[in-house]
Design a protein around this motif. Structure first.
Motif, PDB file in Angstrom:
ATOM      1  N   ARG A 137      56.091  38.819  82.678  1.00 45.94           N
ATOM      2  CA  ARG A 137      56.011  39.296  82.157  1.00 45.94           C
ATOM      3  C   ARG A 137      54.867  39.512  80.834  1.00 45.94           C
ATOM      4  NH1 ARG A 137      61.050  42.212  80.319  1.00 45.94           N
ATOM      5  NH2 ARG A 137      62.539  41.566  81.808  1.00 45.94           N
ATOM      6  N   THR A 141      54.176  41.810  74.444  1.00 41.82           N
ATOM      7  CA  THR A 141      55.225  43.084  74.855  1.00 41.82           C
ATOM      8  C   THR A 141      56.249  42.857  75.491  1.00 41.82           C
ATOM      9  OG1 THR A 141      54.348  43.505  77.059  1.00 41.82           O
ATOM     10  CG2 THR A 141      52.960  44.450  75.034  1.00 41.82           C
ATOM     11  N   ARG A 143      56.999  43.431  78.309  1.00 42.92           N
ATOM     12  CA  ARG A 143      57.146  44.235  79.479  1.00 42.92           C
ATOM     13  C   ARG A 143      56.608  43.436  80.815  1.00 42.92           C
ATOM     14  NH1 ARG A 143      57.974  49.756  77.969  1.00 42.92           N
ATOM     15  NH2 ARG A 143      58.671  49.529  75.333  1.00 42.92           N
ATOM     16  N   ASN A 157      48.689  45.648  81.657  1.00 45.92           N
ATOM     17  CA  ASN A 157      49.440  46.038  81.293  1.00 45.92           C
ATOM     18  C   ASN A 157      49.391  47.484  80.895  1.00 45.92           C
ATOM     19  OD1 ASN A 157      51.826  46.795  79.235  1.00 45.92           O
ATOM     20  ND2 ASN A 157      51.383  44.645  77.558  1.00 45.92           N
ATOM     21  N   THR A 159      51.781  49.363  79.299  1.00 42.42           N
ATOM     22  CA  THR A 159      51.479  49.913  77.969  1.00 42.42           C
ATOM     23  C   THR A 159      50.792  49.104  76.656  1.00 42.42           C
ATOM     24  OG1 THR A 159      53.075  47.931  77.145  1.00 42.42           O
ATOM     25  CG2 THR A 159      54.567  49.606  78.121  1.00 42.42           C
TER      26      THR A 159
END
Length: 162
Positions: A137, A141, A143, A157, A159
Motif C-alpha cells: 500500500r 493514498t 491504495r 501508483n 491513482t
C-alpha cells in the motif's frame, strides 16, 4: 553539453552496409525497404531513417539476449563466406552447414531467453496500470502500488500516476 547523433540517412546506411560487406548492389535497397515496411524505422525529411519504438525495443531486446544479432559481424561473415564460395575458396555444403549450425544454436539460445524480450515489450507497449501485481500500500493514498518488473523494476501508483 553533448547532443545525440543525428539519424542516419539512407545513403549513410548504404555506406555502412557496404563497409561491412552486407548485401549486394541489388539487395541493399530491398533491405532498407523492408525495415521501413516492417516499421523498424520511418523515413523522415532529409531521407533520414528514424528508429520507431518497435525498432528500438527489438534492437534493445536482441542486444540484451545476444549482442551479435545487432552487430553487423555475423551477416558480414556469412556474406564473406558466400563470396569465398563464388571464388572457389570454400565449399557450398560446408558454408551452409556451418551457417545452419550457428543460427540453430543462436535460435535455441534466443528461445531460452525470450522472457527478456517479453519484459521489454511489456514495459514499452502496455499501459502501466495494466501491468504488474499489487505489491504494497501507498503511504499517502493507502491504495495498492503495482510492482512493475521493468525495465526498470519499480512501484507504480495508478491513482497518482507516479
Amino acid at each position: 553539453m553533448t547532443t545525440p547523433p543525428t539519424y542516419l540517412t539512407e545513403s549513410e546506411l548504404i555506406s555502412r552496409m557496404e563497409k561491412h560487406g552486407i548485401g549486394t548492389d541489388a539487395s541493399i535497397s530491398t533491405h532498407i525497404e523492408n525495415i521501413i515496411k516492417r516499421y523498424y524505422v520511418e523515413l523522415i525529411p532529409g531521407r533520414k531513417l528514424k528508429p520507431t519504438k518497435l525498432g528500438l525495443v527489438l534492437a534493445q531486446g536482441y542486444h540484451l539476449i545476444d549482442i551479435s544479432l545487432v552487430l553487423p559481424t555475423i551477416r558480414s561473415d556469412i556474406e564473406g563466406q558466400c563470396n569465398n564460395i563464388a571464388k572457389g575458396l570454400a565449399e557450398r555444403d560446408d558454408v551452409v552447414r556451418k551457417a545452419i549450425d550457428l543460427f540453430s544454436a543462436k535460435f535455441n539460445y534466443f528461445v531460452d531467453n525470450i522472457s527478456k524480450m517479453d519484459v521489454l515489450f511489456g514495459s514499452s507497449f502496455a499501459k502501466l496500470q495494466d501491468v504488474g501485481k499489487p505489491f504494497t500500500r501507498c503511504g499517502f493514498t493507502r491504495r495498492y502500488l503495482q510492482f512493475i518488473t521493468g525495465p526498470p523494476p519499480r512501484l507504480y501508483n495508478k491513482t497518482t500516476e507516479t
